[in-house]
Design a protein around this motif. Structure first.
Motif, PDB file in Angstrom:
ATOM      1  N   LEU A  27     -12.690  22.955 -50.110  1.00 48.88           N
ATOM      2  CA  LEU A  27     -12.698  23.435 -48.731  1.00 48.88           C
ATOM      3  C   LEU A  27     -13.612  22.621 -47.834  1.00 48.88           C
ATOM      4  N   SER A  28     -14.675  22.050 -48.393  1.00 41.96           N
ATOM      5  CA  SER A  28     -15.739  21.539 -47.543  1.00 41.96           C
ATOM      6  C   SER A  28     -16.067  20.068 -47.738  1.00 41.96           C
ATOM      7  N   GLY A  29     -15.348  19.345 -48.554  1.00 41.48           N
ATOM      8  CA  GLY A  29     -15.612  17.923 -48.709  1.00 41.48           C
ATOM      9  C   GLY A  29     -16.282  17.595 -50.018  1.00 41.48           C
ATOM     10  N   CYS A  30     -16.466  16.296 -50.239  1.00 37.62           N
ATOM     11  CA  CYS A  30     -16.981  15.837 -51.520  1.00 37.62           C
ATOM     12  C   CYS A  30     -18.466  16.123 -51.684  1.00 37.62           C
ATOM     13  N   ALA A  31     -18.921  16.006 -52.920  1.00 34.68           N
ATOM     14  CA  ALA A  31     -20.339  16.180 -53.228  1.00 34.68           C
ATOM     15  C   ALA A  31     -20.713  15.201 -54.327  1.00 34.68           C
ATOM     16  N   THR A  32     -21.905  14.669 -54.223  1.00 30.30           N
ATOM     17  CA  THR A  32     -22.425  13.760 -55.227  1.00 30.30           C
ATOM     18  C   THR A  32     -23.751  14.289 -55.742  1.00 30.30           C
ATOM     19  N   VAL A  33     -23.880  14.359 -57.054  1.00 29.70           N
ATOM     20  CA  VAL A  33     -25.134  14.769 -57.678  1.00 29.70           C
ATOM     21  C   VAL A  33     -25.643  13.592 -58.499  1.00 29.70           C
ATOM     22  N   SER A  34     -26.897  13.206 -58.242  1.00 26.86           N
ATOM     23  CA  SER A  34     -27.544  12.135 -58.996  1.00 26.86           C
ATOM     24  C   SER A  34     -28.804  12.686 -59.639  1.00 26.86           C
ATOM     25  N   VAL A  35     -28.962  12.393 -60.916  1.00 29.22           N
ATOM     26  CA  VAL A  35     -30.145  12.831 -61.652  1.00 29.22           C
ATOM     27  C   VAL A  35     -30.765  11.606 -62.324  1.00 29.22           C
ATOM     28  N   GLU A  36     -32.080  11.482 -62.243  1.00 30.89           N
ATOM     29  CA  GLU A  36     -32.781  10.446 -62.997  1.00 30.89           C
ATOM     30  C   GLU A  36     -33.995  11.073 -63.648  1.00 30.89           C
ATOM     31  N   SER A  37     -34.099  10.902 -64.959  1.00 28.41           N
ATOM     32  CA  SER A  37     -35.173  11.524 -65.725  1.00 28.41           C
ATOM     33  C   SER A  37     -35.910  10.467 -66.539  1.00 28.41           C
ATOM     34  N   ASP A  38     -37.215  10.374 -66.322  1.00 33.67           N
ATOM     35  CA  ASP A  38     -38.061   9.431 -67.052  1.00 33.67           C
ATOM     36  C   ASP A  38     -38.812  10.184 -68.144  1.00 33.67           C
ATOM     37  N   VAL A  39     -38.492   9.876 -69.394  1.00 34.92           N
ATOM     38  CA  VAL A  39     -39.047  10.596 -70.528  1.00 34.92           C
ATOM     39  C   VAL A  39     -40.261   9.865 -71.080  1.00 34.92           C
ATOM     40  N   ALA A  40     -41.350  10.601 -71.286  1.00 33.55           N
ATOM     41  CA  ALA A  40     -42.572  10.017 -71.836  1.00 33.55           C
ATOM     42  C   ALA A  40     -42.530  10.041 -73.362  1.00 33.55           C
ATOM     43  N   ALA A  41     -43.389   9.237 -73.969  1.00 31.13           N
ATOM     44  CA  ALA A  41     -43.406   9.125 -75.430  1.00 31.13           C
ATOM     45  C   ALA A  41     -43.792  10.431 -76.106  1.00 31.13           C
ATOM     46  N   TYR A  44     -25.956  10.286 -63.899  1.00 29.41           N
ATOM     47  CA  TYR A  44     -27.126  10.807 -64.609  1.00 29.41           C
ATOM     48  C   TYR A  44     -27.752   9.657 -65.392  1.00 29.41           C
ATOM     49  N   VAL A  45     -29.004   9.322 -65.065  1.00 32.29           N
ATOM     50  CA  VAL A  45     -29.710   8.217 -65.712  1.00 32.29           C
ATOM     51  C   VAL A  45     -30.908   8.775 -66.483  1.00 32.29           C
ATOM     52  N   VAL A  46     -31.021   8.372 -67.740  1.00 34.05           N
ATOM     53  CA  VAL A  46     -32.156   8.765 -68.574  1.00 34.05           C
ATOM     54  C   VAL A  46     -32.914   7.499 -68.990  1.00 34.05           C
ATOM     55  N   GLY A 101     -21.371   9.551 -75.705  1.00 38.93           N
ATOM     56  CA  GLY A 101     -20.552   9.649 -74.502  1.00 38.93           C
ATOM     57  C   GLY A 101     -21.085   8.928 -73.288  1.00 38.93           C
ATOM     58  N   ALA A 102     -22.081   8.055 -73.450  1.00 32.42           N
ATOM     59  CA  ALA A 102     -22.688   7.377 -72.308  1.00 32.42           C
ATOM     60  C   ALA A 102     -21.749   6.340 -71.705  1.00 32.42           C
ATOM     61  N   SER A 103     -21.897   6.098 -70.415  1.00 33.33           N
ATOM     62  CA  SER A 103     -21.122   5.064 -69.742  1.00 33.33           C
ATOM     63  C   SER A 103     -21.693   3.684 -70.026  1.00 33.33           C
ATOM     64  N   SER A 104     -23.036   3.608 -70.139  1.00 26.79           N
ATOM     65  CA  SER A 104     -23.669   2.330 -70.442  1.00 26.79           C
ATOM     66  C   SER A 104     -25.041   2.557 -71.051  1.00 26.79           C
ATOM     67  N   VAL A 105     -25.468   1.591 -71.865  1.00 23.32           N
ATOM     68  CA  VAL A 105     -26.794   1.612 -72.473  1.00 23.32           C
ATOM     69  C   VAL A 105     -27.403   0.225 -72.286  1.00 23.32           C
ATOM     70  N   ASN A 106     -28.624   0.197 -71.757  1.00 24.91           N
ATOM     71  CA  ASN A 106     -29.308  -1.069 -71.539  1.00 24.91           C
ATOM     72  C   ASN A 106     -30.756  -0.920 -71.983  1.00 24.91           C
ATOM     73  N   GLY A 107     -31.036  -1.296 -73.227  1.00 26.84           N
ATOM     74  CA  GLY A 107     -32.389  -1.159 -73.747  1.00 26.84           C
ATOM     75  C   GLY A 107     -32.788   0.292 -73.881  1.00 26.84           C
ATOM     76  N   THR A 156     -32.577   2.442 -71.247  1.00 29.22           N
ATOM     77  CA  THR A 156     -31.942   3.185 -70.157  1.00 29.22           C
ATOM     78  C   THR A 156     -30.494   3.512 -70.476  1.00 29.22           C
ATOM     79  N   VAL A 157     -30.136   4.778 -70.280  1.00 32.56           N
ATOM     80  CA  VAL A 157     -28.777   5.252 -70.531  1.00 32.56           C
ATOM     81  C   VAL A 157     -28.220   5.838 -69.241  1.00 32.56           C
ATOM     82  N   THR A 158     -26.975   5.515 -68.942  1.00 29.49           N
ATOM     83  CA  THR A 158     -26.339   6.019 -67.724  1.00 29.49           C
ATOM     84  C   THR A 158     -25.046   6.748 -68.068  1.00 29.49           C
TER      85      THR A 158
END
Length: 221
Positions: A17-31, A145-147, A158-164, A166-168
């Protein structure tokens, strides 16, 4: 009643009814299994934003930002900030939590065992909702969603990409909101000892639940 089912169906109708929506999440995990920084950005139409804000007021909060802030125990974080902006027919809400040492384990969990850190978030996963919503097409819904893990990633389901370290995860349409399960395992730097514990995704859950309330309010008018 499964509240996630209802919230997801409500989200689908609202987006239609009201248009698109985008949700972005980025989480930095400590050791040690805490979250150095967690950021959630919602970008949507002013119509959806207005419904969310009014629903929050109807629930007794001063605003949507106030409702989101109420779901974070500030004593367990170094800082919690929420910003909102309006630009033409678009609106955005950004939540940032730093130095987070959470105590709830409802949907997002971080555990450290035997030199491995495991991060799992099922906020955007509920396969049973796949056929809900009466055939509503939510192709304009997008999720990114970036971790950022503390060590090299060993497994990312199920990730779209993995770089070292960082997972997206990227998805759109209905599947973005119903089948995106974030599950990442990485090496944990040595010299850090900490038991595993859960990280609450209460903020995201509250946002989704509010969408359901907003839909009910819209229909009752």
């Amino acid at each position: 009643m499964d509240t996630r089912f209802s919230a997801t169906a409500a989200l689908a109708v609202l987006l239609l009814l009201s248009g698109c929506a985008t949700v972005s999440v980025e989480s930095d995990v400590a050791a040690d299994g805490t979250i150095d920084r967690y950021e959630l950005d919602l970008n949507t139409s002013t119509t959806v934003y207005g419904l969310l804000n009014q629903a929050a007021v109807d629930e007794g909060y001063e605003s949507l930002a106030g409702q989101l802030r109420a779901n974070i125990n500030a004593s367990n974080a170094d800082n919690v900030s929420i910003s909102q902006s309006l630009d033409g027919d678009r609106a955005s809400v950004t939540l940032v939590v730093t130095g987070w040492d959470p105590v709830d384990a409802e949907r997002l969990n971080v555990t450290r065992t035997d030199g491995t850190v495991v991060y799992e978030d099922t906020t955007f996963y509920n396969a049973s909702v796949g056929d809900a919503g009466g055939g509503v097409d939510v192709t304009d819904f997008e999720l990114r969603y970036v971790v950022n893990m503390p060590g090299d990633v060993q497994r990312a389901e199920g990730a779209s990409s993995v770089n070292g370290s960082t997972v997206t995860y990227e998805a759109s349409g209905r599947s973005a909101f119903t089948t995106t399960r974030v599950y990442v395992e990485s090496d944990a730097p040595t010299g850090v000892l900490s038991p595993g514990f859960g990280v609450a995704s209460a903020v995201v859950a509250a946002l989704v639940a509010t969408l359901a309330v907003a839909l009910v309010a819209r229909r009752s008018r």
